[in-house]
Design an enzyme around this catalytic site. Structure first.
Site, PDB file in Angstrom:
ATOM      1  N   ASN A 166       0.817  -1.220   0.000  1.00 42.69           N
ATOM      2  CA  ASN A 166       0.000   0.000   0.000  1.00 42.69           C
ATOM      3  C   ASN A 166       0.850   1.269   0.000  1.00 42.69           C
ATOM      4  O   ASN A 166       0.526   2.252   0.642  1.00 42.69           O
ATOM      5  CB  ASN A 166      -0.994  -0.003   1.160  1.00 42.69           C
ATOM      6  CG  ASN A 166      -2.051   1.095   1.061  1.00 42.69           C
ATOM      7  OD1 ASN A 166      -2.347   1.752   2.049  1.00 42.69           O
ATOM      8  ND2 ASN A 166      -2.621   1.306  -0.110  1.00 42.69           N
ATOM      9  N   CYS A 194       2.835   1.807  -3.295  1.00 37.32           N
ATOM     10  CA  CYS A 194       3.139   2.037  -4.719  1.00 37.32           C
ATOM     11  C   CYS A 194       1.890   1.924  -5.592  1.00 37.32           C
ATOM     12  O   CYS A 194       1.341   2.923  -6.031  1.00 37.32           O
ATOM     13  CB  CYS A 194       4.204   1.061  -5.222  1.00 37.32           C
ATOM     14  SG  CYS A 194       5.837   1.263  -4.506  1.00 37.32           S
ATOM     15  N   ARG A 195       1.463   0.692  -5.841  1.00 36.23           N
ATOM     16  CA  ARG A 195       0.407   0.455  -6.820  1.00 36.23           C
ATOM     17  C   ARG A 195      -0.981   0.872  -6.355  1.00 36.23           C
ATOM     18  O   ARG A 195      -1.679   1.609  -7.058  1.00 36.23           O
ATOM     19  CB  ARG A 195       0.391  -1.023  -7.235  1.00 36.23           C
ATOM     20  CG  ARG A 195       1.629  -1.440  -7.980  1.00 36.23           C
ATOM     21  CD  ARG A 195       1.669  -2.928  -8.194  1.00 36.23           C
ATOM     22  NE  ARG A 195       1.936  -3.624  -6.937  1.00 36.23           N
ATOM     23  CZ  ARG A 195       1.978  -4.938  -6.802  1.00 36.23           C
ATOM     24  NH1 ARG A 195       1.727  -5.713  -7.847  1.00 36.23           N
ATOM     25  NH2 ARG A 195       2.248  -5.497  -5.652  1.00 36.23           N
TER      26      ARG A 195
END
Length: 146
Positions: A12, A14-15
């Site tokens: 939780n 980066c992407r």
């Protein structure tokens, strides 16, 4: 159709926050009243979004500075109408932990032939840019179903 979307990846940072903030911007532009948030299966709780993820997003008009990593929990799963994950392994983990998520959890890349969104953590800037493009395409594809 849906009133809330939860984006999920591993840490939780980066992407899923990138997908969260990008989709928030898109639903606002489309005048859709949809709550969008994110969480991680193995979250780096309280951490800011990755610096490179923030930089790549900011260059494209997406501000992720408010983000703080948080761990997924049963309450988050129950309170969101759809959950979008980055990889098949995330779906398996989510279903194992929260069997009631079946039927509302999907790959973010579902409408792109189930394209996984690879983890760019600790990789090159180019990897982060590639992931941003995939998330941008995937959120565009989901927008018409939300």
């Amino acid at each position: 159709m849906f009133d809330s979307v939860l984006m999920v990846c591993a840490g939780n940072i980066c992407r899923s926050p990138k997908a969260e903030y990008l989709l928030k911007r898109k639903v606002a532009a489309a005048n859709k009243a949809i709550h969008v948030s994110s969480a991680g299966l193995t979250a780096m709780k309280g951490h800011d979004a990755d610096h490179t993820a923030q930089s790549v997003s900011a260059e494209r008009g997406v501000d992720m500075t408010p983000h703080k990593g948080r761990q997924i929990c049963g309450e988050l799963v129950a309170s969101h109408s759809v959950i979008l994950v980055m990889e098949e392994s995330h779906l398996r983990d989510l279903h194992q932990r929260y069997p009631h998520a079946r039927g509302k959890a999907f790959l973010l890349g579902k409408w792109m032939n189930n394209q996984p969104i690879p983890d760019p953590y600790k990789q090159s800037r180019e990897a982060f840019e590639h992931v941003y493009q995939l998330i941008d395409q995937a959120t565009n594809a989901w927008l018409k179903y939300l």
